[in-house]
Design a protein around this motif. Structure first.
Motif, PDB file in Angstrom:
ATOM      1  N   LEU A   1      96.167 104.828  -8.688  1.00  0.00           N
ATOM      2  CA  LEU A   1      96.398 106.492  -8.051  1.00  0.00           C
ATOM      3  C   LEU A   1      96.921 106.299  -6.931  1.00  0.00           C
ATOM      4  O   LEU A   1      95.685 106.455  -6.096  1.00  0.00           O
ATOM      5  CB  LEU A   1      96.257 107.490  -8.943  1.00  0.00           C
ATOM      6  N   THR A   2      97.536 106.845  -5.642  1.00  0.00           N
ATOM      7  CA  THR A   2      97.560 107.133  -4.240  1.00  0.00           C
ATOM      8  C   THR A   2      96.891 108.213  -3.767  1.00  0.00           C
ATOM      9  O   THR A   2      96.698 109.308  -4.147  1.00  0.00           O
ATOM     10  CB  THR A   2      98.269 106.922  -3.960  1.00  0.00           C
ATOM     11  N   GLN A   3      95.103 108.427  -3.305  1.00  0.00           N
ATOM     12  CA  GLN A   3      94.453 109.132  -2.943  1.00  0.00           C
ATOM     13  C   GLN A   3      94.756 108.395  -1.291  1.00  0.00           C
ATOM     14  O   GLN A   3      95.102 107.594  -0.761  1.00  0.00           O
ATOM     15  CB  GLN A   3      92.861 109.029  -3.333  1.00  0.00           C
ATOM     16  N   PRO A   4      94.120 109.787  -0.261  1.00  0.00           N
ATOM     17  CA  PRO A   4      93.811 109.741   1.244  1.00  0.00           C
ATOM     18  C   PRO A   4      92.649 108.811   1.160  1.00  0.00           C
ATOM     19  O   PRO A   4      91.956 108.808   0.296  1.00  0.00           O
ATOM     20  CB  PRO A   4      94.110 110.741   1.782  1.00  0.00           C
ATOM     21  N   ALA A   5      93.292 107.993   2.324  1.00  0.00           N
ATOM     22  CA  ALA A   5      91.448 107.078   2.298  1.00  0.00           C
ATOM     23  C   ALA A   5      90.362 108.205   2.699  1.00  0.00           C
ATOM     24  O   ALA A   5      88.718 107.827   2.675  1.00  0.00           O
ATOM     25  CB  ALA A   5      91.370 105.559   3.109  1.00  0.00           C
ATOM     26  N   SER A   6      90.578 109.003   3.469  1.00  0.00           N
ATOM     27  CA  SER A   6      89.858 109.948   3.817  1.00  0.00           C
ATOM     28  C   SER A   6      90.157 110.961   4.608  1.00  0.00           C
ATOM     29  O   SER A   6      91.049 111.401   4.604  1.00  0.00           O
ATOM     30  CB  SER A   6      88.669 109.205   5.594  1.00  0.00           C
ATOM     31  N   VAL A   7      89.332 112.399   4.077  1.00  0.00           N
ATOM     32  CA  VAL A   7      89.152 113.520   4.433  1.00  0.00           C
ATOM     33  C   VAL A   7      87.958 114.000   5.051  1.00  0.00           C
ATOM     34  O   VAL A   7      86.886 113.837   4.292  1.00  0.00           O
ATOM     35  CB  VAL A   7      89.394 114.900   3.403  1.00  0.00           C
ATOM     36  N   SER A   8      87.844 114.986   6.316  1.00  0.00           N
ATOM     37  CA  SER A   8      86.883 115.070   6.309  1.00  0.00           C
ATOM     38  C   SER A   8      86.987 116.893   7.050  1.00  0.00           C
ATOM     39  O   SER A   8      87.537 117.246   7.104  1.00  0.00           O
ATOM     40  CB  SER A   8      86.876 114.359   8.185  1.00  0.00           C
TER      41      SER A   8
ATOM     42  N   ILE B   1      91.807 117.183  -1.416  1.00  0.00           N
ATOM     43  CA  ILE B   1      92.468 115.959  -1.795  1.00  0.00           C
ATOM     44  C   ILE B   1      93.054 115.385  -2.471  1.00  0.00           C
ATOM     45  O   ILE B   1      93.304 116.379  -3.570  1.00  0.00           O
ATOM     46  CB  ILE B   1      90.823 114.862  -2.580  1.00  0.00           C
ATOM     47  N   SER B   2      94.646 114.845  -2.532  1.00  0.00           N
ATOM     48  CA  SER B   2      95.810 114.914  -3.409  1.00  0.00           C
ATOM     49  C   SER B   2      95.539 113.506  -4.119  1.00  0.00           C
ATOM     50  O   SER B   2      94.674 112.473  -3.492  1.00  0.00           O
ATOM     51  CB  SER B   2      96.800 114.842  -2.401  1.00  0.00           C
ATOM     52  N   CYS B   3      96.135 113.466  -5.192  1.00  0.00           N
ATOM     53  CA  CYS B   3      96.065 112.348  -5.833  1.00  0.00           C
ATOM     54  C   CYS B   3      97.783 112.000  -6.722  1.00  0.00           C
ATOM     55  O   CYS B   3      98.252 112.944  -7.838  1.00  0.00           O
ATOM     56  CB  CYS B   3      95.118 112.777  -7.011  1.00  0.00           C
TER      57      CYS B   3
ATOM     58  N   PHE C   1      92.381 105.064 -12.233  1.00  0.00           N
ATOM     59  CA  PHE C   1      91.542 105.417 -11.449  1.00  0.00           C
ATOM     60  C   PHE C   1      92.650 105.253 -10.331  1.00  0.00           C
ATOM     61  O   PHE C   1      93.762 104.391  -9.849  1.00  0.00           O
ATOM     62  CB  PHE C   1      90.655 104.729 -10.747  1.00  0.00           C
ATOM     63  N   GLY C   2      92.380 106.305  -9.415  1.00  0.00           N
ATOM     64  CA  GLY C   2      92.781 106.660  -7.933  1.00  0.00           C
ATOM     65  C   GLY C   2      92.267 105.958  -6.990  1.00  0.00           C
ATOM     66  O   GLY C   2      91.057 104.630  -7.010  1.00  0.00           O
ATOM     67  N   THR C   3      92.695 105.724  -5.698  1.00  0.00           N
ATOM     68  CA  THR C   3      92.266 104.231  -5.204  1.00  0.00           C
ATOM     69  C   THR C   3      90.783 105.107  -4.072  1.00  0.00           C
ATOM     70  O   THR C   3      90.062 104.087  -3.102  1.00  0.00           O
ATOM     71  CB  THR C   3      93.464 104.107  -3.924  1.00  0.00           C
TER      72      THR C   3
END
Lengths: 111, 118
Positions: A4-11, A20-22, A102-104
């Motif tokens: 599943l695709t998730q953003p690499a980082s969020v701050s 956070i998206s999935c 799992f997501g990334t």
């Protein structure tokens, strides 16, 4: 079966909210309400934070919430705290040849 | 106290074998599906294998199919992962986890490290 695709980082800054998206497909995230979210601090085992899209296990702060729209699930952390800095992973049941994906993973940084 | 404790990790040469164990306590082990998940150094979580409460239903990730075998002994409250024909890319921390309703993994062990290197 791809992850599943998730953003690499969020701050975010302390006190702020982040999401956070999935993103998956109709064979996993979009087809079932079996999305879970896990928090993992460095060197530690993952911890279940959300299950069945939006349910919190006993003991998990209500600052954590989950939702889903179409093929994308989301984890929102409100009132961001320093202790929330960790990696977060989503997972979903799938109707493919394997039952789980799992997501990334997303690294959350508290500024 | 609900707990999972993995053991059996170590350094093994490519092509070698290793057997991981996961000891469960604090819950009725035979009521639950169980799973193995791994995490390569600096990488994300990868689901490896899954076994039903009775052991009659088993799934494997394509990356380990034909090389790894999951099993359980409900009388001993233990889960196992027999790993054969190991490759460098199998190097990872291996976690066992209890699988609850809706595929959620609600209890995790602390992990055991497997290193495949010559």
């Amino acid at each position: 079966q791809s992850a599943l695709t998730q953003p690499a980082s969020v701050s975010g800054s302390p006190g702020q909210s982040i999401t956070i998206s999935c993103t998956g497909t109709s064979s996993d995230v979009g087809g079932y309400n079996y999305v879970s979210w896990y928090q993992q601090h460095p060197g530690k085992a993952p911890k279940l934070m959300i299950y069945e899209v939006s349910n919190r296990p006993s003991g998990v702060s209500n600052r954590f919430s989950g939702s889903k729209s179409g093929n994308t699930a989301s984890l929102t952390i409100s009132g961001l705290q320093a202790e929330d800095e960790a990696d977060y992973y989503c997972s979903s049941y799938t109707s493919s040849s394997i039952p789980l994906v799992f997501g990334t993973g997303t690294k959350v940084t508290v500024l | 106290q609900v707990q999972l404790v993995e053991s059996g990790g170590g350094l093994v040469k490519p092509g070698g074998s290793l057997r991981l164990s996961c000891a469960a306590s604090g819950f009725t082990f035979s009521d639950y599906y169980m799973s193995w998940i791994r995490q390569a150094p600096g990488k994300g979580l990868e689901w490896v294998s899954y076994i039903s409460s009775s052991g009659s239903t088993i799934y494997y990730a394509d990356s380990v199919k034909g090389r790894f075998t999951i099993s359980r002994d409900n009388a001993k409250n233990s889960l196992y992962l027999q790993m054969n024909s190991l490759r460098a890319e199998d190097t990872a921390v291996y976690y066992c986890a209890r699988v609850g309703i809706a595929s959620r993994m609600d209890v995790w062990g602390q992990g055991t490290t497997v290193t495949v290197s010559s």
